[in-house]
Design a protein around this motif. Sequence first.
Motif, PDB file in Angstrom:
ATOM      1  N   MET A   1      20.174  22.402  62.326  1.00 45.54           N
ATOM      2  CA  MET A   1      20.829  21.188  62.781  1.00 45.54           C
ATOM      3  C   MET A   1      22.140  21.018  62.016  1.00 45.54           C
ATOM      4  O   MET A   1      22.176  21.154  60.796  1.00 45.54           O
ATOM      5  CB  MET A   1      19.905  20.000  62.558  1.00 45.54           C
ATOM      6  N   GLN A   2      23.210  20.722  62.743  1.00 47.13           N
ATOM      7  CA  GLN A   2      24.502  20.524  62.094  1.00 47.13           C
ATOM      8  C   GLN A   2      24.543  19.145  61.459  1.00 47.13           C
ATOM      9  O   GLN A   2      23.969  18.189  61.969  1.00 47.13           O
ATOM     10  CB  GLN A   2      25.628  20.662  63.112  1.00 47.13           C
ATOM     11  N   GLU A   3      25.245  19.071  60.323  1.00 51.16           N
ATOM     12  CA  GLU A   3      25.349  17.774  59.676  1.00 51.16           C
ATOM     13  C   GLU A   3      26.310  16.880  60.436  1.00 51.16           C
ATOM     14  O   GLU A   3      27.169  17.351  61.178  1.00 51.16           O
ATOM     15  CB  GLU A   3      25.789  17.926  58.220  1.00 51.16           C
ATOM     16  N   LYS A   4      26.154  15.579  60.280  1.00 53.08           N
ATOM     17  CA  LYS A   4      26.999  14.621  60.981  1.00 53.08           C
ATOM     18  C   LYS A   4      28.432  14.714  60.481  1.00 53.08           C
ATOM     19  O   LYS A   4      28.677  14.926  59.305  1.00 53.08           O
ATOM     20  CB  LYS A   4      26.468  13.203  60.779  1.00 53.08           C
ATOM     21  N   VAL A   5      29.358  14.589  61.406  1.00 53.20           N
ATOM     22  CA  VAL A   5      30.775  14.575  61.071  1.00 53.20           C
ATOM     23  C   VAL A   5      31.217  13.124  61.156  1.00 53.20           C
ATOM     24  O   VAL A   5      31.253  12.534  62.233  1.00 53.20           O
ATOM     25  CB  VAL A   5      31.599  15.448  62.050  1.00 53.20           C
ATOM     26  N   LYS A   6      31.512  12.545  60.023  1.00 52.03           N
ATOM     27  CA  LYS A   6      31.895  11.143  59.965  1.00 52.03           C
ATOM     28  C   LYS A   6      33.344  10.982  60.396  1.00 52.03           C
ATOM     29  O   LYS A   6      34.210  11.759  60.009  1.00 52.03           O
ATOM     30  CB  LYS A   6      31.710  10.597  58.552  1.00 52.03           C
ATOM     31  N   HIS A   7      33.590   9.964  61.217  1.00 51.85           N
ATOM     32  CA  HIS A   7      34.947   9.675  61.648  1.00 51.85           C
ATOM     33  C   HIS A   7      35.608   8.823  60.570  1.00 51.85           C
ATOM     34  O   HIS A   7      35.185   7.707  60.296  1.00 51.85           O
ATOM     35  CB  HIS A   7      34.935   8.942  62.991  1.00 51.85           C
ATOM     36  N   VAL A   8      36.636   9.375  59.943  1.00 49.61           N
ATOM     37  CA  VAL A   8      37.354   8.683  58.876  1.00 49.61           C
ATOM     38  C   VAL A   8      38.780   8.437  59.339  1.00 49.61           C
ATOM     39  O   VAL A   8      39.269   9.096  60.262  1.00 49.61           O
ATOM     40  CB  VAL A   8      37.365   9.513  57.569  1.00 49.61           C
ATOM     41  N   PRO A   9      39.479   7.489  58.713  1.00 49.80           N
ATOM     42  CA  PRO A   9      40.877   7.276  59.095  1.00 49.80           C
ATOM     43  C   PRO A   9      41.648   8.585  58.989  1.00 49.80           C
ATOM     44  O   PRO A   9      41.628   9.254  57.956  1.00 49.80           O
ATOM     45  CB  PRO A   9      41.366   6.247  58.074  1.00 49.80           C
ATOM     46  N   PRO A  10      42.283   8.984  60.072  1.00 45.30           N
ATOM     47  CA  PRO A  10      42.908  10.307  60.115  1.00 45.30           C
ATOM     48  C   PRO A  10      44.265  10.373  59.438  1.00 45.30           C
ATOM     49  O   PRO A  10      44.963   9.368  59.317  1.00 45.30           O
ATOM     50  CB  PRO A  10      43.057  10.545  61.616  1.00 45.30           C
ATOM     51  N   SER A  11      44.611  11.580  58.995  1.00 45.89           N
ATOM     52  CA  SER A  11      45.966  11.834  58.514  1.00 45.89           C
ATOM     53  C   SER A  11      46.835  12.294  59.663  1.00 45.89           C
ATOM     54  O   SER A  11      48.019  12.565  59.491  1.00 45.89           O
ATOM     55  CB  SER A  11      45.951  12.872  57.391  1.00 45.89           C
ATOM     56  N   VAL A  12      46.224  12.395  60.859  1.00 46.28           N
ATOM     57  CA  VAL A  12      46.954  12.725  62.074  1.00 46.28           C
ATOM     58  C   VAL A  12      46.568  11.732  63.166  1.00 46.28           C
ATOM     59  O   VAL A  12      45.507  11.119  63.115  1.00 46.28           O
ATOM     60  CB  VAL A  12      46.655  14.158  62.573  1.00 46.28           C
ATOM     61  N   LEU A  13      47.438  11.616  64.127  1.00 46.79           N
ATOM     62  CA  LEU A  13      47.154  10.844  65.326  1.00 46.79           C
ATOM     63  C   LEU A  13      47.128  11.814  66.493  1.00 46.79           C
ATOM     64  O   LEU A  13      47.902  12.765  66.537  1.00 46.79           O
ATOM     65  CB  LEU A  13      48.236   9.783  65.565  1.00 46.79           C
ATOM     66  N   ILE A  14      46.237  11.573  67.415  1.00 48.93           N
ATOM     67  CA  ILE A  14      46.155  12.342  68.647  1.00 48.93           C
ATOM     68  C   ILE A  14      46.646  11.387  69.733  1.00 48.93           C
ATOM     69  O   ILE A  14      46.020  10.372  69.984  1.00 48.93           O
ATOM     70  CB  ILE A  14      44.705  12.795  68.942  1.00 48.93           C
ATOM     71  N   ARG A  15      47.792  11.709  70.330  1.00 45.93           N
ATOM     72  CA  ARG A  15      48.401  10.795  71.293  1.00 45.93           C
ATOM     73  C   ARG A  15      48.874  11.550  72.535  1.00 45.93           C
ATOM     74  O   ARG A  15      48.978  12.764  72.524  1.00 45.93           O
ATOM     75  CB  ARG A  15      49.580  10.067  70.652  1.00 45.93           C
ATOM     76  N   GLU A  16      49.137  10.791  73.580  1.00 47.14           N
ATOM     77  CA  GLU A  16      49.652  11.373  74.817  1.00 47.14           C
ATOM     78  C   GLU A  16      51.020  12.000  74.556  1.00 47.14           C
ATOM     79  O   GLU A  16      51.788  11.521  73.727  1.00 47.14           O
ATOM     80  CB  GLU A  16      49.765  10.318  75.912  1.00 47.14           C
ATOM     81  N   LEU A 170      33.135  33.700  69.057  1.00 45.91           N
ATOM     82  CA  LEU A 170      32.783  32.508  69.816  1.00 45.91           C
ATOM     83  C   LEU A 170      32.099  31.542  68.859  1.00 45.91           C
ATOM     84  O   LEU A 170      31.148  31.918  68.170  1.00 45.91           O
ATOM     85  CB  LEU A 170      31.856  32.867  70.977  1.00 45.91           C
ATOM     86  N   LEU A 171      32.620  30.319  68.798  1.00 47.60           N
ATOM     87  CA  LEU A 171      32.081  29.292  67.914  1.00 47.60           C
ATOM     88  C   LEU A 171      31.654  28.095  68.747  1.00 47.60           C
ATOM     89  O   LEU A 171      32.191  27.858  69.835  1.00 47.60           O
ATOM     90  CB  LEU A 171      33.131  28.834  66.898  1.00 47.60           C
ATOM     91  N   GLU A 172      30.698  27.331  68.216  1.00 46.36           N
ATOM     92  CA  GLU A 172      30.265  26.105  68.885  1.00 46.36           C
ATOM     93  C   GLU A 172      30.094  24.993  67.867  1.00 46.36           C
ATOM     94  O   GLU A 172      29.890  25.242  66.668  1.00 46.36           O
ATOM     95  CB  GLU A 172      28.957  26.313  69.654  1.00 46.36           C
ATOM     96  N   HIS A 173      30.196  23.773  68.376  1.00 46.82           N
ATOM     97  CA  HIS A 173      29.947  22.583  67.566  1.00 46.82           C
ATOM     98  C   HIS A 173      29.177  21.597  68.457  1.00 46.82           C
ATOM     99  O   HIS A 173      29.672  21.196  69.500  1.00 46.82           O
ATOM    100  CB  HIS A 173      31.250  21.946  67.105  1.00 46.82           C
ATOM    101  N   MET A 174      27.953  21.261  68.056  1.00 49.87           N
ATOM    102  CA  MET A 174      27.179  20.271  68.784  1.00 49.87           C
ATOM    103  C   MET A 174      27.748  18.903  68.433  1.00 49.87           C
ATOM    104  O   MET A 174      27.855  18.548  67.250  1.00 49.87           O
ATOM    105  CB  MET A 174      25.700  20.367  68.417  1.00 49.87           C
ATOM    106  N   LEU A 175      28.115  18.130  69.435  1.00 47.96           N
ATOM    107  CA  LEU A 175      28.869  16.892  69.203  1.00 47.96           C
ATOM    108  C   LEU A 175      28.007  15.641  69.083  1.00 47.96           C
ATOM    109  O   LEU A 175      28.535  14.572  68.807  1.00 47.96           O
ATOM    110  CB  LEU A 175      29.904  16.710  70.310  1.00 47.96           C
ATOM    111  N   GLU A 176      26.696  15.770  69.240  1.00 47.42           N
ATOM    112  CA  GLU A 176      25.850  14.592  69.109  1.00 47.42           C
ATOM    113  C   GLU A 176      25.974  13.948  67.735  1.00 47.42           C
ATOM    114  O   GLU A 176      25.820  12.758  67.581  1.00 47.42           O
ATOM    115  CB  GLU A 176      24.368  14.921  69.399  1.00 47.42           C
ATOM    116  N   GLY A 177      26.259  14.739  66.698  1.00 49.89           N
ATOM    117  CA  GLY A 177      26.381  14.214  65.352  1.00 49.89           C
ATOM    118  C   GLY A 177      27.766  13.703  65.002  1.00 49.89           C
ATOM    119  O   GLY A 177      27.992  13.255  63.882  1.00 49.89           O
ATOM    120  N   VAL A 178      28.691  13.746  65.948  1.00 46.06           N
ATOM    121  CA  VAL A 178      30.049  13.283  65.676  1.00 46.06           C
ATOM    122  C   VAL A 178      30.080  11.771  65.885  1.00 46.06           C
ATOM    123  O   VAL A 178      29.815  11.279  66.974  1.00 46.06           O
ATOM    124  CB  VAL A 178      31.066  13.975  66.622  1.00 46.06           C
ATOM    125  N   ILE A 179      30.379  11.048  64.806  1.00 47.06           N
ATOM    126  CA  ILE A 179      30.400   9.568  64.894  1.00 47.06           C
ATOM    127  C   ILE A 179      31.786   9.042  64.637  1.00 47.06           C
ATOM    128  O   ILE A 179      32.664   9.738  64.232  1.00 47.06           O
ATOM    129  CB  ILE A 179      29.398   8.938  63.909  1.00 47.06           C
TER     130      ILE A 179
END
Length: 179
Positions: A1-16, A170-179
């Motif tokens: 099981m992959q560990e949870k990836v905590k959403h923290v204030p980013p040093s980048v912005l993802i924008r249109e 080929l790499l994968e990341h299960m996203l259920e743990g992404v908060i």
Amino acid sequence: MQEKVKHVPPSVLIREACGDDLPLLFALRCNLALQSLLLTVPDALDDAALQTWIARRQGEPGGLFRMVEDAVSGEAVGFVQVAQVHRRNRNGYLGISLTENARGRGLGQAALRELLHVSRHELGLHKGLVEVRVDNVAALHAHLQVGFRIIGTLSSHFIDATGAAHDVLLLEHMLEGVI
């Protein structure tokens, strides 16, 4: 099981993307060595082909195409994308491209973390997939650092513009743990 990836204030912005981003996007697309590392051989690099590429990326069904902006400087430093989204299985291929001056500063990992968050919470994906050339050590390191795992090697999977064959991981990341 992959560990949870905590959403923290980013040093980048993802924008249109906007019109001001076109020179950067064109420069990244015209960098053939970079494109080869990204497993791409552009068919053409004239203005019409570049505009078509951006429109195709932005119109990807179920996917996304956004700019990466350094949150400190406000400078656009690259782009991220989600493509080939399988609607029923809720997975898609993630990608990132950064300018040379943005590399090695942690912005790639920050952008990947934001892309994982957006993929899960905006697109509703359950799994992110990535293909990385085996010799793209920096990209492999960044993806492993944010929780991707290698699931296999695709032998001679990418043929570059010179005709050379490259193995691809080929790499994968299960996203259920992404908060």
